[in-house]
Scaffold this motif. Structure first.
Motif, PDB file in Angstrom:
ATOM      1  N   ILE A  95       0.423  -0.997  -0.202  1.00 14.06           N
ATOM      2  CA  ILE A  95      -0.042  -0.267   0.029  1.00 14.06           C
ATOM      3  C   ILE A  95       1.458   1.313   0.130  1.00 14.06           C
ATOM      4  CG2 ILE A  95      -1.643   1.370   1.538  1.00 14.06           C
ATOM      5  CD1 ILE A  95      -3.047  -1.286   2.350  1.00 14.06           C
ATOM      6  N   ARG A  96       2.205   1.506   0.304  1.00 15.32           N
ATOM      7  CA  ARG A  96       2.421   2.768   0.643  1.00 15.32           C
ATOM      8  C   ARG A  96       3.666   3.258  -0.564  1.00 15.32           C
ATOM      9  NH1 ARG A  96       8.283   2.956   1.959  1.00 15.32           N
ATOM     10  NH2 ARG A  96       9.192   0.408   1.963  1.00 15.32           N
ATOM     11  N   TYR A  97       3.667   1.408  -1.689  1.00 20.24           N
ATOM     12  CA  TYR A  97       4.546   1.774  -2.769  1.00 20.24           C
ATOM     13  C   TYR A  97       3.000   2.242  -3.619  1.00 20.24           C
ATOM     14  CZ  TYR A  97       8.768   0.316  -1.792  1.00 20.24           C
ATOM     15  OH  TYR A  97      10.323   0.167  -1.293  1.00 20.24           O
ATOM     16  N   LEU A  98       2.019   1.733  -3.451  1.00 16.13           N
ATOM     17  CA  LEU A  98       0.548   1.969  -3.963  1.00 16.13           C
ATOM     18  C   LEU A  98       0.171   3.843  -4.216  1.00 16.13           C
ATOM     19  CD1 LEU A  98      -1.143  -0.984  -4.530  1.00 16.13           C
ATOM     20  CD2 LEU A  98      -0.147  -0.035  -6.390  1.00 16.13           C
ATOM     21  N   GLY A  99       0.536   4.349  -3.195  1.00 17.12           N
ATOM     22  CA  GLY A  99       0.460   5.335  -2.626  1.00 17.12           C
ATOM     23  C   GLY A  99       1.376   6.416  -2.884  1.00 17.12           C
ATOM     24  N   GLY A 100       2.290   6.477  -3.514  1.00 19.44           N
ATOM     25  CA  GLY A 100       3.618   7.233  -3.535  1.00 19.44           C
ATOM     26  C   GLY A 100       3.933   8.343  -4.174  1.00 19.44           C
ATOM     27  N   GLY A 101       2.521   8.582  -4.795  1.00 18.63           N
ATOM     28  CA  GLY A 101       2.636  10.146  -5.797  1.00 18.63           C
ATOM     29  C   GLY A 101       2.844  10.412  -7.175  1.00 18.63           C
ATOM     30  N   ARG A 102       3.630   9.186  -7.589  1.00 16.44           N
ATOM     31  CA  ARG A 102       4.234   8.961  -8.993  1.00 16.44           C
ATOM     32  C   ARG A 102       3.196   8.470 -10.232  1.00 16.44           C
ATOM     33  NH1 ARG A 102       9.873   6.393  -7.714  1.00 16.44           N
ATOM     34  NH2 ARG A 102      11.188   7.892  -7.273  1.00 16.44           N
ATOM     35  N   ILE A 103       2.727   9.015 -11.150  1.00 16.46           N
ATOM     36  CA  ILE A 103       2.620   9.033 -12.129  1.00 16.46           C
ATOM     37  C   ILE A 103       2.665   7.328 -12.654  1.00 16.46           C
ATOM     38  CG2 ILE A 103       1.231   9.392 -14.093  1.00 16.46           C
ATOM     39  CD1 ILE A 103       0.572  11.096 -12.138  1.00 16.46           C
TER      40      ILE A 103
ATOM     41  N   SER B 248       4.404   5.015 -11.406  1.00 15.03           N
ATOM     42  CA  SER B 248       3.993   3.619 -10.982  1.00 15.03           C
ATOM     43  C   SER B 248       2.406   3.657 -11.194  1.00 15.03           C
ATOM     44  CB  SER B 248       4.159   4.031  -9.337  1.00 15.03           C
ATOM     45  OG  SER B 248       5.633   4.353  -9.172  1.00 15.03           O
ATOM     46  N   TYR B 249       1.343   4.899 -11.109  1.00 13.37           N
ATOM     47  CA  TYR B 249      -0.044   4.418 -11.130  1.00 13.37           C
ATOM     48  C   TYR B 249      -0.148   3.824 -12.559  1.00 13.37           C
ATOM     49  CZ  TYR B 249      -0.680   7.395  -6.975  1.00 13.37           C
ATOM     50  OH  TYR B 249      -0.719   8.258  -6.348  1.00 13.37           O
ATOM     51  N   ILE B 250       0.696   3.696 -13.245  1.00 14.68           N
ATOM     52  CA  ILE B 250       0.239   3.596 -14.977  1.00 14.68           C
ATOM     53  C   ILE B 250       0.856   2.031 -14.901  1.00 14.68           C
ATOM     54  CG2 ILE B 250       1.250   3.917 -17.370  1.00 14.68           C
ATOM     55  CD1 ILE B 250       1.448   6.794 -16.906  1.00 14.68           C
TER      56      ILE B 250
ATOM     57  N   GLY C 109       0.901   0.057 -12.561  1.00 12.94           N
ATOM     58  CA  GLY C 109       0.479  -0.364 -11.818  1.00 12.94           C
ATOM     59  C   GLY C 109      -1.375  -1.325 -12.271  1.00 12.94           C
ATOM     60  N   SER C 110      -1.483   0.140 -13.249  1.00 16.52           N
ATOM     61  CA  SER C 110      -2.710  -0.388 -14.333  1.00 16.52           C
ATOM     62  C   SER C 110      -2.405  -1.107 -14.561  1.00 16.52           C
ATOM     63  CB  SER C 110      -3.537   1.124 -14.330  1.00 16.52           C
ATOM     64  OG  SER C 110      -3.882   2.127 -13.337  1.00 16.52           O
ATOM     65  N   LEU C 111      -1.809  -0.838 -15.556  1.00 18.16           N
ATOM     66  CA  LEU C 111      -1.305  -1.921 -16.740  1.00 18.16           C
ATOM     67  C   LEU C 111      -0.949  -3.726 -16.621  1.00 18.16           C
ATOM     68  CD1 LEU C 111       1.040  -0.505 -18.674  1.00 18.16           C
ATOM     69  CD2 LEU C 111      -1.152  -0.650 -19.696  1.00 18.16           C
ATOM     70  N   PHE C 112      -0.422  -3.872 -14.928  1.00 21.58           N
ATOM     71  CA  PHE C 112      -0.478  -5.132 -14.190  1.00 21.58           C
ATOM     72  C   PHE C 112      -1.730  -6.091 -14.204  1.00 21.58           C
ATOM     73  CE2 PHE C 112       0.503  -7.778 -11.012  1.00 21.58           C
ATOM     74  CZ  PHE C 112       1.748  -8.813 -10.867  1.00 21.58           C
ATOM     75  N   CYS C 113      -2.902  -4.301 -13.326  1.00 19.37           N
ATOM     76  CA  CYS C 113      -3.870  -5.329 -13.447  1.00 19.37           C
ATOM     77  C   CYS C 113      -4.761  -5.814 -14.407  1.00 19.37           C
ATOM     78  CB  CYS C 113      -4.513  -4.149 -12.499  1.00 19.37           C
ATOM     79  SG  CYS C 113      -4.203  -3.978 -10.304  1.00 19.37           S
TER      80      CYS C 113
END
Length: 737
Positions: free
Chosen positions: A707-715, A717-719, A721-725
């Motif tokens: 959760i700490r890495y998911l909520g780090g504020g980096r675009i 990281s979000y992209i 995570g989304s592609l991985f899901c």
């Protein structure tokens, strides 16, 4: 007389004061206390001798018809509950006081010399005094609570004294074994005491017995519950007096110093179990099932101890099994309602066995400078022989104890054992057969020990290394006489006494010994020295110092004359003996009648004396000093008969030497069994009990990190995570599991 009874508490207080003083001095003034080591020994001997003098006076008061004296003072008072402490002075107490103080004084005098070179000399006397105080406190106790307190103190002292040389692994293991085994019995004793208190509401002996008999008569209590409590209570004496199956600690307890073996494991502590059964005899007598259990436990113990003493190499261990067997006799006598005979044998055996143990200590003390300070050598009878020539007083006194324990008149144990043999025969043919057969074995193993130790030649000087094999000349360990001619078998058996293995002699060695047997005879025995002996000086033992011989002589006198207290005398037209007249007041005639005159006594004694002679003759035939027989006689021995003899000897030897395999079974069932249960329990505790909380904690750690890495504020990281899901969802959709 009232004044003497009033201050009877001084008897246990005297050795206690010595123990406390020595202990405090060792803690607070260590250097000064150690420098006054002989002074502390003299003070200890003086105080215990004073206690012995008081005990004799109390004993004389009881013999001459003095009243039974009870004294109590309150310890704990709470509403309707009152726990009292005090002391009880009756015939049973008085004889136990005399027994403990006389043997204890002799052991202290003996120990002054025996332990003189030990660095822990002062600590030894502190332990010894504390044990004497605990044992004296136990026998004067007026109720079960006080008995239990001193019972545990006696067990603690036994633990400390058995493991006195705690740096030796065998001694450390032995004291732990004794402690744990006795805890099993003591836990049962505690439950039994609490159970009887719940039934009767009292810990005091007389009231407890009277109340229980009243309840049993009026069906006021469950017979199953009473029997269970009595059984638990009996477990304490079973462990303390080394009765089957809790006997396994006693032989290992010989790892302690020899004076301790004489005092604790021959005369006093092991007698505590017999004393407790005798003290509670009216209680046990009201429960027939428990009386049967007591007598059969004693009978099995007597026979088992005798069979295990047959082939022991260790002198002290052989005496330990003998003690176990004789304690079985006493327990059997109590179980068949022969109270008088049991206490009589308790008295006579204590002095005889203390004499034998101190005699063995004298032997060991003289052997140690020759073989080194190694119990496996200094206590090994295979390395002894002929010691009577070098230690005549020790040899004579040891012979007195041997004759007494074998049941030869007029020595002490003859009078008491004869009564147990006759009573057991009348009670049950099976128990009678067990006791009589045990008497044969007793005479055999006692004379085996005496002959191997004191007769023949000093064998350690006849042992030499040749081609890595051990050779022995002049004395056979398992010799069966010239008519049997099993020379080679006997030599194999002798070699096993030294090495623990069979057939350790080479063929060349056997040929040499056979040739030397043909050409070097002198009055039927091989003569030394031989050409291949080691050159140089042969060491021989010497007699012990006077401070060690004095207790042997005194105990030898007791062994000769103490049996007279149970011998019938004449007073006018009525015959009587001191023991019967003395025990009558305290036991309300709870003992069997015995011969009332000399002629009847001797008539009843003829069979018991006759049964001892076959055992003595067998011992002499097997262990007398004889030479190895020539090869030509050996070759004429029938092979089938030789095979049968060898097999029989091996079965008996293995049964005895391996302690009837009981320790092996205990190791398999208890030690390995408990460890086998412990391993799965450990795994379950590690992976289930501890694993679940630890797993939850680890899972929370990973989730938090994610959760700490998911909520780090980096675009980016979000992209990612989304592609991985999306990728995972696509795979699951097209390739379902």
């Amino acid at each position: 007389m009232e004044f003497l009874y009033k201050y009877a508490w001084i008897v246990p207080f005297l050795p206690l004061s010595a123990s406390v003083t020595i202990g405090l001095g060792s803690l607070l003034f260590s250097g000064a206390t150690k420098s006054l080591r002989r002074t502390w020994a003299l003070i200890s001997i003086f105080l215990l001798s004073t206690a012995m003098f008081l005990s004799f006076n109390l004993f004389l008061q009881q013999i001459t018809g003095g009243p039974i004296h009870r004294y109590f003072w309150s310890w704990i008072i709470n509403n309707n509950f009152s726990l009292e402490l005090g002391y009880l002075m009756d015939p049973l107490t008085s004889i136990m006081l005399v027994l403990i103080t006389t043997v204890g004084t002799m052991v202290m005098i003996y120990s002054d010399n025996y332990m003189s070179h030990d660095e822990a000399y002062v600590r030894f006397f502190a332990y010894l005094n504390f044990f004497n105080a605990s044992m004296l406190g136990l026998v004067i106790s007026p109720n079960l609570v006080q008995i239990y307190l001193f019972w545990e103190l006696v067990g603690m002292c036994s633990y400390l004294l058995i493991g006195f040389w705690f740096t030796r692994p065998s001694a450390a293991n032995a004291c732990q074994k004794a402690f744990i085994t006795n805890r099993a019995g003591d836990f049962g004793l505690l439950l039994g005491i609490l159970g009887f208190y719940w039934v009767t509401g009292s810990f005091e002996f007389q009231y407890l017995s009277e109340k229980l008999n009243e309840l049993i008569t009026n069906d006021g209590v469950s017979s199953f519950f009473v029997t269970s409590c009595a059984f638990l209570l009996f477990l304490g004496p079973v462990a303390k007096s080394a009765q089957f199956p809790l006997h396994v600690w006693l032989p290992d307890a010989m790892e302690g110093p020899t004076p301790i073996s004489a005092l604790i494991h021959a005369a006093t502590m092991v007698a505590a179990g017999i004393f407790l059964v005798a003290r509670l005899f009216p209680l046990f007598r009201a429960i027939p099932l428990i009386m049967n259990l007591i007598c059969w436990t004693g009978g099995i113990t007597a026979l088992l101890g005798a069979t295990m003493a047959l082939a022991q190499k260790d002198l002290k261990r052989g005496l330990a099994y003998s003690t176990m067997s004789q304690l079985g006799y006493m327990m059997l006598a109590l179980g068949i309602d022969s109270y008088r005979a049991a206490l009589f044998h308790l008295i006579t055996h204590a002095y005889s066995k203390a004499l034998l143990f101190l005699g063995s200590g004298s032997v060991i003390h003289s052997m140690e400078p020759i073989v080194g300070y190694c119990p496996d050598k200094s206590q090994n009878m295979a390395l002894m022989g002929g010691l009577r020539k070098y230690m005549p007083i020790t040899g004579i006194t040891f012979l007195l104890g041997t004759l007494s324990l074998s049941g030869i008149p007029p020595f002490a144990c003859f009078w008491s054992k004869d009564q147990i043999l006759s009573d057991s025969k009348l009670y049950s043919p099976i128990l009678g057969g067990i006791t009589w057969f045990t008497a044969v074995l007793t005479a055999f193993y006692m004379f085996r020990m005496y002959l191997l130790t004191f007769e023949g030649d000093f064998r350690i000087n006849l042992v030499n290394s040749y081609d890595d094999h051990i050779m022995l000349y002049s004395t056979s360990m398992w010799g069966v006489g010239e008519s049997s001619a099993f020379s080679r078998t006997r030599m194999d058996s002798i070699s096993s006494q030294f090495t623990g293995t069979k057939n350790c002699f080479s063929k060349e060695t056997l040929k040499i010994s056979d040739k030397m047997g043909q050409f070097s005879k002198k009055k039927g025995n091989l003569v030394a020295p031989y050409p291949f002996f080691n050159k140089g000086y042969f060491a021989y033992p010497k007699e012990s110092d006077n401070t060690m011989l004095f207790p042997l002589v005194v105990l030898g006198i007791f062994t000769l004359f103490v049996g007279l207290i149970g011998v019938p005398f004449f007073r006018g037209e009525m015959s009587y003996d001191i023991l019967t007249q003395w025990l009558t007041p305290s036991m309300n005639h709870f003992y069997k009648n015995h011969p009332e005159n000399w002629s009847e006594s001797f008539t009843d004694a003829i069979p018991s004396v006759g049964i001892a002679f076959p055992g003595i003759l067998m011992a002499y035939g097997l262990y007398r000093p004889i030479h190895f027989l020539p090869q030509d006689v050996q070759d004429r021995t029938h092979p089938q008969m030789k095979s049968i003899w060898d097999q029989s000897i091996n079965i008996i030897y293995n049964w005895s030497y391996h302690r009837a395999y009981i320790d092996i079974y205990y190791d398999i069932i208890l030690t390995r069994g408990i460890r086998g249960l412990a391993e799965p329990s450990k795994s379950f505790d590690q992976w289930a009990i501890d694993g679940i909380p630890n797993g939850v904690g680890i899972l929370g750690l990973f989730v938090g990190e994610g959760i700490r890495y998911l909520g780090g504020g980096r675009i980016s990281s979000y992209i990612f995570g989304s592609l991985f899901c999306v990728l995972i969802s696509t795979l699951i959709y097209y390739f379902p599991f």
